[in-house]
Write an enzyme that holds these catalytic residues in place. Structure first.
Site, mmCIF file in Angstrom:
data_model
loop_
_atom_site.group_PDB
_atom_site.id
_atom_site.type_symbol
_atom_site.label_atom_id
_atom_site.label_comp_id
_atom_site.label_asym_id
_atom_site.label_seq_id
_atom_site.Cartn_x
_atom_site.Cartn_y
_atom_site.Cartn_z
ATOM 1 N N SER A 177 -9.743 1.845 2.657
ATOM 2 C CA SER A 177 -8.828 2.568 1.804
ATOM 3 C C SER A 177 -7.800 1.675 1.094
ATOM 4 C CB SER A 177 -8.093 3.613 2.635
ATOM 5 O OG SER A 177 -7.282 2.989 3.615
ATOM 6 N N LYS A 196 0.857 -1.198 0.000
ATOM 7 C CA LYS A 196 0.000 0.000 0.000
ATOM 8 C C LYS A 196 0.891 1.245 0.000
ATOM 9 C CE LYS A 196 -3.995 1.942 2.508
ATOM 10 N NZ LYS A 196 -4.832 1.831 3.720
ATOM 11 N N SER A 230 -9.989 -0.379 6.891
ATOM 12 C CA SER A 230 -9.344 -0.207 5.588
ATOM 13 C C SER A 230 -8.631 -1.430 5.044
ATOM 14 C CB SER A 230 -8.353 0.954 5.647
ATOM 15 O OG SER A 230 -9.044 2.176 5.616
#
Lengths: 485, 498
Positions: free
Chosen positions: A154, A77, A178
């Site tokens: 996210s 990420k 997330s």
């Protein structure tokens, strides 16, 4: 050979049996990444470096000295800082930021032989539940096929990448859901560990008291293995725990018996979910009961405040954490500033997206001297009360089960109201507020044929128990992943 | 020991409408002595090269986290104990949020809600001739990060930022409004500085900025409630603190007597011009949005930690002054001078230990030698640890004087001779034949010769001009090459001439 379809355990067996090389696996992934470009899962790729690492990995296998995660392709990420690799947090603010340091979790997995393919798309500064706030554009959920379905957020890029075969595993971060919600949306496995299990050092901060790194994988075994490496005390993060980390993979070797195990489900969470989700959960409960487990409904009255509490507290911390992006050092700097106050205002106005600005406004307001008691302090008290509620549940039950998301994945652009978007985290913020771990595994398909997720919440440091149950359920549910479909 | 009660507090400003009392409170920022910064491993050493003592967290790179330096907590606790404060077993670091280019995080980490130390006090002796004691009570002591430095005069159209200082630990020592004059405030800062140096928790070099003060000033008529205070920011010398208080209190009295109100402003004092300018008014005050720093767990300390700090506490300056007065029969101001600097007090006590003379006043003789002779020979900027002379040598020299082997005058000339070399003074006495002449027969013969040579002075002396005693002593010193024992000489002059 479609090597990109394998889990890491399968790859590992193949590496060791000399069925294929790490280099061949890499080639397969590089091709798949090319094919999946339209998903917009990656912000930055580092495939040349990955190929060099693959060579090293093959040498280690040849020498009979492979490390724990040798030759595991992984996506990271884009809020984990990596030395020499652009780290944007999906924001214009950090569009050109290249760290000269690794986050601690990155160091840990690199030391065990992972091969980083690139940096995964995400909501800007991890603020969002659909990956739509990314400065680099939305990510598509591979399950959507011809429709633009949200991958969740996210960590939407990470989830889509793993589901679509652009990497075998990914790192995500979970502040209020997330890791778990996008895992659920994309039909993969995602863990939010106990707060303090993984170091936050070198992860672009969103809300410090909530942020946790977590593994996102195609199955429970890979997840447990990856977390075993990610977790552990870090002297650079004062909030990390000092407890010894068990080998989560070893626990999975002997499947547990469900007989006499007691599970609770939160009524408020079930009733807030749509019909298909409720039906899916009932199927899971039936399965557990068939195997001799107890499954009881419980009520967590404070659940209804969890979203508000989460939005407030995360916004408060974010308003302070994001103050460092001021146009003075490594960030976007406005060219339209003629004095210092303008430099701040213009750089921040240009550098941050709408959702980030909204949360900074909420947080700044809630922390102001006149509102502090009303908001920040009350939320902190509420966190304590929620903690008490959870503890009384865990006095009686082994684990708690909830849907990961109240509904099936939605169409991109469908949710316009910020509050409706915040409500997406309905099931995942409550344990995050008190630091408890939660794992999402795929549990079936909804009315539109899109994945649903089951969340298993455990007591502090109960990751072993969570994995053990998930491992059994995974076999029973026998979910058909997008890749295998 | 300083008396606990205030015996004198006569300072008043004479206004047109009567007398005004000045009320002063201080917030002293003292840089903690530590190897590394409060939350990073970067060195605290002063460097002229900008941005060389900086860790990633000091520049606030993304994802960087603070790691508390335990040594700073220990130093804070030590200071709290030295100031008789109550050490808090649980304290919390908070974020104070504001934007400034030399504050990279966009917040300063400080202790707002739960400081490390609550309460405490310092007894300060005020005045030169008429000394009185003032107890200054403390509100709190908390720890916080220092900011970096903005440099505005390096480039014509740009400002530069130096982060070497960014993140160094500060103690903020906040007093109650307990001081009643500029003199008292200056005395407080002076005493505090001495205390911190004894504790070794702060260098307290105001010139280098390791100690600075914000000064709160208000005035009132005797017995009236407290007036509105004005805060004068960041003053970096004791002298300027005094000047600022004088100027501001005078300004307030004049304003009030003109019928104006005092606005609760934050001001700057310019020591060059004496001007006080408003930085910001109360209504423009920044909302710092304090909240507990989620990156730093609360600081929990236990009794064993506090006791370990207690074990290493040195004697406090006030106690040392009292002991010097009692044990060595020193005057108070002599004791204060010798206890001001830890190294000087150590030198003094080592010399006393080496002085094997059991005579009344022997210790005070040593004190006077240090204050009068040693200090006079030390060049500017040299500390007592930097001189060649050892306490043992000084003790030998003072013993020679106390035992009457050499006169004080000869003693001083011997000190000159051994100052650079630290030679044994006894050897110099021997090799140069400097022993004092105390033999009465010899001295009497010399006095008689002088009586013969100076009939006029003898006559005048006998007529009652006793001052001429000194003249005869001088003649004797000339004759003996300074070696005649002055006490014996005095007695014989009286006996023979008087």
């Amino acid at each position: 050979m479609m090597l990109y379809k394998y889990t890491y355990s399968e790859l590992r067996a193949g590496y060791e049996a000399k069925d294929f090389t790490v280099k061949e696996v890499l080639a397969s992934y590089i091709q798949k990444i090319e094919e999946n470009q339209n998903l917009n899962g990656y912000i930055t790729l580092c495939l040349e470096q990955a190929l060099q690492e693959a060579k090293k990995a093959d040498e280690n296998f040849a020498a009979g000295q492979p490390r724990k995660l040798e030759g595991m392709p992984i996506a990271v990420k884009d809020n984990f800082c990596m030395k020499g690799l652009r780290t944007t947090a999906a924001s214009k603010m950090l569009e050109n930021f290249i760290p000269h340091y690794n986050s601690s979790v990155i160091d840990r997995i690199l030391n065990e032989g992972v091969i980083v393919l690139g940096k995964a798309n995400m909501d800007e500064f991890a603020m969002g539940s659909s990956n739509e706030t990314s400065y680099f554009g939305s990510v598509l959920n591979p399950w959507g096929n011809d429709k633009a379905i949200a991958p969740g957020g996210s960590s939407g890029g990470s989830a889509a990448i793993v589901a679509a075969g652009s990497s075998v595993a990914a790192l995500g971060t979970d502040t209020g859901g997330s890791v778990r919600q996008p895992a659920s949306f994309c039909g993969i496995t995602g863990m939010r560990p106990t707060y303090g299990l993984c170091s936050r050092y070198g992860i672009v901060a969103f809300a410090s008291s909530l942020d946790q790194a977590g593994p996102m994988t195609r199955d429970v075994a890979d997840n447990a293995l990856l977390l075993s490496v990610m977790a552990g005390h870090d002297p650079k993060d004062m909030t990390t725990l000092t407890e010894e980390i068990p080998d989560y993979s070893a626990i999975l070797k002997n499947p547990i018996s469900l007989k006499g195990k007691s599970f609770a489900y939160i009524e408020e969470c079930l009733s807030a979910s749509d019909e298909a989700v409720q039906r899916n959960m009932q199927n899971v409960f039936a399965l557990l009961r068939e195997r001799g487990a107890i499954v009881d409904p419980i009520s967590l009255k404070l659940q209804k405040y969890a979203i508000s509490a989460y939005v407030l507290i995360s916004a408060c911390e974010a308003s302070s954490n994001l103050a460092r992006y001021d146009g003075v050092r490594y960030t976007h700097r406005s060219q339209n500033a003629d004095k210092l106050s303008n430099l701040y205002n213009e750089s921040r106005s240009e550098g941050f997206g709408a959702e980030v600005k909204r949360r900074l406004c909420i947080g700044t307001y809630a922390l102001s001297a006149s509102e502090y008691e009303e908001f920040y302090l009350r939320v902190q008290k509420l966190r304590r009360l929620i903690y008490n509620d959870f503890m009384s549940v865990f006095a009686k039950y082994d684990l708690i089960l909830t849907p990961t998301s109240p509904s099936e994945p939605f169409v991109l652009g469908e949710i316009q109201s910020p509050c409706a978007m915040y409500a997406q985290d309905h099931m995942t913020v409550m344990n995050a507020l008190v630091g408890l771990p939660g794992l999402s595994i795929p549990s079936g398909l909804g009315a539109q044929g899109l994945p649903l997720g089951l969340q298993i919440i455990g007591n502090f440091l109960s990751e072993s128990d969570i994995y053990a149950l998930a491992h059994v359920l995974e076999k029973e549910i026998a979910f058909q992943s997008w890749l295998k479909k | 020991m300083v008396k606990k009660e205030v015996t004198k507090n006569m300072h008043r400003i004479e206004g047109k409408t009567g007398q005004w009392e000045v009320i002063v409170g201080l917030e002293v920022h003292a840089q903690i002595v530590s190897q590394s910064k409060l939350f990073s491993g970067a060195s605290t050493r002063f460097s002229r090269n900008p941005n060389t003592q900086v860790a990633l967290v000091d520049v606030a790179f993304p994802g960087m986290l603070p790691v508390l330096n335990e040594e700073c907590i220990r130093q804070g606790v030590k200071t709290g104990l030295g100031l008789q404060g109550s050490i808090q077993k649980r304290s919390v670091f908070d974020r104070k949020n504001y934007f400034y280019p030399d504050l990279p995080q966009g917040y300063q980490i400080s202790q707002f809600f739960f400081p490390l130390v609550l309460g405490g006090h310092l007894d300060v002796s005020v005045g030169k001739k008429e000394v009185y004691s003032r107890r200054v009570n403390l509100e709190r002591i908390h720890l916080e990060q220092d900011a970096g430095k903005s440099v505005h005069d390096l480039f014509p159209h740009k400002s530069a930022v130096d982060l070497n200082r960014s993140g160094i630990a500060l103690m903020e020592i906040v007093t109650k409004p307990d001081m009643r004059s500029a003199e008292e405030a200056m005395a407080f800062v002076r005493s505090l500085r001495i205390l911190l140096r004894h504790l070794g928790t702060c260098d307290a070099n105001m010139e280098e900025g390791s100690m600075r003060a914000d000064v709160n000033v208000s005035v009132r008529k005797e017995g009236a409630p407290l007036g509105t205070r004005v805060e004068l920011k960041n003053i970096n010398s004791i002298k300027f603190i005094g000047q600022a208080i004088e100027a501001e209190s005078q300004r307030q009295v004049e304003a009030l007597e003109d019928g104006q109100n005092i606005a609760q402003n934050t001001c700057m004092f310019n020591p060059k011009t004496g001007d006080i300018t408003v930085m910001r008014a109360k209504e423009d005050e920044v909302d710092y949005r304090y909240f507990p720093d989620p990156d730093i767990p609360p600081v929990e300390i236990d009794d064993s930690f506090i006791n370990a700090v207690k074990e290493e506490m040195p004697e406090l300056p006030n106690a040392m002054v009292a002991r010097f007065c009692k044990d060595y029969a020193l005057e108070r101001y002599e004791a204060e001078i010798l206890s001001e600097d830890k190294d000087v007090s150590r030198f003094f006590e080592q010399a006393i230990l080496a002085l094997k003379v059991q005579k009344e006043g022997a210790a005070r003789e040593m004190a006077l030698w240090i204050i009068g002779e040693v200090f006079a020979r030390m060049s500017e900027g040299v500390s007592i640890t930097g001189i060649a002379l050892t306490p043992e040598r000084l003790a030998q020299l003072v013993a020679l004087v106390l035992n009457g082997i050499v006169s004080r005058a000869i003693g001083k000339s011997i000190l000159d001779k051994i100052w650079q070399s630290n030679t044994n003074p006894e050897e110099i006495v021997k090799s140069e034949g400097l022993e004092q002449i105390s033999d009465e027969e010899t001295l009497r013969a010399w006095v008689k010769e002088i009586e013969q040579q100076h009939p006029k002075e003898v006559a005048a002396y006998r007529d009652g001009k006793v001052k001429l005693q000194g003249f005869f002593v001088g003649q004797m010193m000339k004759k003996s090459g300074g070696k005649a024992n002055p006490q014996v000489v005095n007695a014989i002059i009286k006996e023979v001439i008087g």
